[in-house]
Design a protein around this motif. Structure first.
Motif: not given
Ligand code: ZN
Length: 656
Positions: A37, A40, A58
């Motif tokens: 992702c 993050h 995600c």
């Molecule tokens: Zn994420």
């Protein structure tokens, strides 16, 4: 404004896996593409892209949406900017409708910065080959450093004439305004005298590209021997250029990084180009700044393996220690290659050629914590106090390693090197990890900034902060999934008409689900499921169809991410957990109609059981009159439940 028809054409043409693939390294898995992702920090991929549904999701941080949302989030584009980017990528001409003044302003400003940067890059690159001074000074410098014409062109290198304002004059003549020239920093305006001059005059030019290949700014290297001139000058930060979020060479290196699953990090621009020319194309440099977390996350989109290449001198290495700790803290696997004294990647490649360089890299990868410990140990000698400091310093570094096996390997090797027992070092590591957790917890517990007196809201407006929603019951979630993924599928139901003949009717899945739940005057217990149901009901009433785009575009984060999650879910997940609860496994592929009716019956039976149970509880202490009413309701619900139970082939009992 872009007209609706064009928007439709753009979104139809855009292939989400292609677009996201420009920014994130994706691997195909089944019907989806997955990767790490970009929103993050993660080590194992939980970022899913579904080409067929046109959405990403995600499962780590919950971020979700369609291709436009991705660009808005990731590139910080506005909605029209994201559409323009897509239109550009897919060669779709945009018919402009009237823009608002504000949109025009912002668009014009950013476009202006991009245009003038691109104009400058072309101008400088042209001078390098087609101007006498450009050839004599700039091009001969690059050739002296062993760069081929091919690589010079690949990196868009150029030369800015050593004249007061040659570039600025040229750009003004071409119609660019003083404002954009000043904002990009290409031109410097002297406040006191009102004079303007080229920031990069007399320098060879290294354009800095965005991941998608747009020129954002420049790094210019001085060629004169003047002592007071800085060796490198970079573009100042602007609306399009932010040095802490840019890696030099990433545009040219990204595919190679993803392919090799490894990124080499070097110190200078020329090192990057030299490595590329030597065939080591997975190389980038942090440009005019010490390594930042944002830059690490840029690398992380493509790989979590970083090998840092540094000059042999100790000063350089010590300066890099902080950056390395940063890499570890971001969960990267860090290795190090140290060049012999007075060599750097560029000079090494020059002297020994590309094969030797690649061999050298392969043979000299060192584990960084070990290296750091060794360097620091040299300073410590036999001073016991400083050695104790070094043990805790090493422990702090090891504590940043997120992989447990890797961590214990570091403990083993470092304890040997430091001549302390493994127990001593692992205790220190545990302590360091505890301290880090404590610090993180304190940070989380810090109260939000208090609003100032004036801003304080009137008492009655203060609402309880929304508690995070619990997960919806599986059957409700499954019905939402049917609504969103199969809502517009047509099902054929046969029934026996009054005259005894077999009749067929066609209904969509959404029509069946909505009307069945409405018919029994039931509702979903989970608020998000209920919102989807209500909205789908409205859509079916109005248009006869479910438009999932509505949910994916929703500005309500909770609703949007929930719907995307549900839409992305694979059946196996659902099936598994249902089986555990001894409920039948639904199989959409086999029989959508059966799945819909069984799911509805299961939902109703569970919901009815809840309602029966609720009324039983209310019986206690109720007045005689209320008791009669409740008992009647219980009987009514039980009757429906029994009918459904028969259809499902099992007996529904309320939970006790
Ligand atoms: Zn994420």
């Amino acid at each position: 404004m872009i007209d609706q028809e064009t928007i439709q054409r753009i979104t139809d043409a855009a292939r989400i896996e292609e677009v996201i693939g420009d920014f994130v390294s994706l691997k195909k898995r089944g019907a989806n593409h997955i990767g790490c992702c970009p929103f993050h920090n993660e080590k194992t991929p939980s970022f899913y892209v579904s080409p067929s549904k046109g959405i990403f999701k995600c499962f780590g941080c919950g971020e979700a949406g369609d291709v436009v949302k991705f660009l808005m989030k990731h590139e910080h584009y506005t909605y029209p900017e994201a559409l323009r980017w897509l239109a550009d990528k897919y060669h779709i001409e945009i018919k402009e409708e009237e823009q608002t003044e504000e949109e025009k302003q912002r668009q014009t400003e950013r476009d202006g910065l991009f245009h003038v940067s691109e104009f400058a890059q072309k101008y400088f690159a042209d001078l390098l080959y087609n101007d006498e001074m450009g050839r004599a000074v700039g091009l001969s410098y690059f050739h002296e450093r062993g760069l081929s014409d091919e690589i010079i062109k690949r990196f868009g290198l150029g030369y800015c004439l050593d004249e007061w304002s040659d570039f600025t004059d040229h750009a003004l003549k071409a119609g660019y305004s003083d404002t954009v020239l000043e904002k990009t920093g290409l031109t410097v305006y002297k406040e006191d005298t009102g004079k303007k001059y080229d920031r990069f005059r007399g320098r060879v030019m290294f354009p800095i590209y965005s991941i998608s290949g747009r020129v954002l700014g420049f790094s210019g290297r001085v060629l004169s021997k003047e002592k007071q001139a800085a060796k490198y000058v970079n573009s100042p930060d602007s609306d399009i250029y932010n040095k802490s979020r840019i890696l030099y060479g990433l545009y040219q290196a990204r595919a190679a990084i993803a392919k090799a699953d490894k990124c080499y990090l070097v110190e200078g621009n020329v090192d990057v180009i030299s490595m590329h020319q030597s065939g080591v194309e997975n190389t980038v440099a942090s440009c005019g700044t010490s390594l930042t977390v944002e830059q690490i996350r840029l690398i992380k989109r493509y790989t979590s393996n970083v090998t840092v290449l540094y000059d042999g001198d100790k000063a350089g290495v010590k300066a890099a220690l902080r950056a390395i700790d940063l890499l570890f803290a971001e969960g990267m696997h860090v290795r190090l290659v140290l060049f012999p004294d007075d060599e750097d990647p560029d000079s090494y490649a020059q002297k020994y050629g590309s094969t030797k360089l690649q061999e050298f890299l392969a043979a000299h990868e060192d584990n960084f914590i070990m290296y750091k410990t060794r360097v620091l140990l040299e300073d410590v000698k036999d001073d016991p106090i400083r050695k104790a400091e070094l043990v805790s310093e090493t422990a702090r570094s090891i504590a940043l390693v997120t992989d447990m096996l890797e961590r214990s390997e570091y403990i083993r090797q470092c304890s040997h090197m430091l001549k302390v027992s493994e127990e001593v070092l692992s205790t220190a590591v545990a302590r360091a990890m505890g301290a880090a957790r404590q610090k993180a917890a304190e940070k989380d517990a810090e109260p939000e900034a208090q609003p100032s007196q004036q801003e304080e809201a009137p008492k009655q407006q203060i609402v309880e902060p929304a508690r995070p929603l619990s997960a919806p019951p599986e059957v409700e979630r499954h019905l939402v999934q049917l609504l969103l993924n199969y809502g517009n599928e047509t099902l054929c139901q046969t029934f026996t008409a009054e005259d005894g003949s077999q009749q067929e009717t066609n209904y969509s899945v959404a029509q069946i689900v909505v009307s069945d739940i409405r018919g029994e005057q039931l509702s979903f217990s989970h608020p998000l499921c209920q919102r989807v149901l209500e909205q789908c009901g409205l859509m079916v009433d109005m248009t006869g169809k479910v438009d999932t785009q509505y949910f994916i575009d929703s500005n309500d984060d909770a609703l949007r991410t929930f719907c995307a999650t549900v839409m992305m879910d694979t059946y196996s997940l659902c099936e598994e957990s249902w089986r555990k609860k001894n409920i039948y496994p639904p199989k959409v592929e086999d029989n959508l109609l059966k799945d819909v009716t069984d799911s509805l019956n299961t939902f109703k039976s569970i919901r009815l059981a809840q309602m029966i149970e609720e009324r039983r509880e209310r019986l206690i202490g109720a007045s005689e009159e209320d008791q009669m009413q409740l008992l009647a309701e219980i009987k009514h619900y039980s009757d429906i439940a029994r009918q459904i139970g028969k259809a499902l082939g099992f007996v529904i009992t309320p939970k006790h």
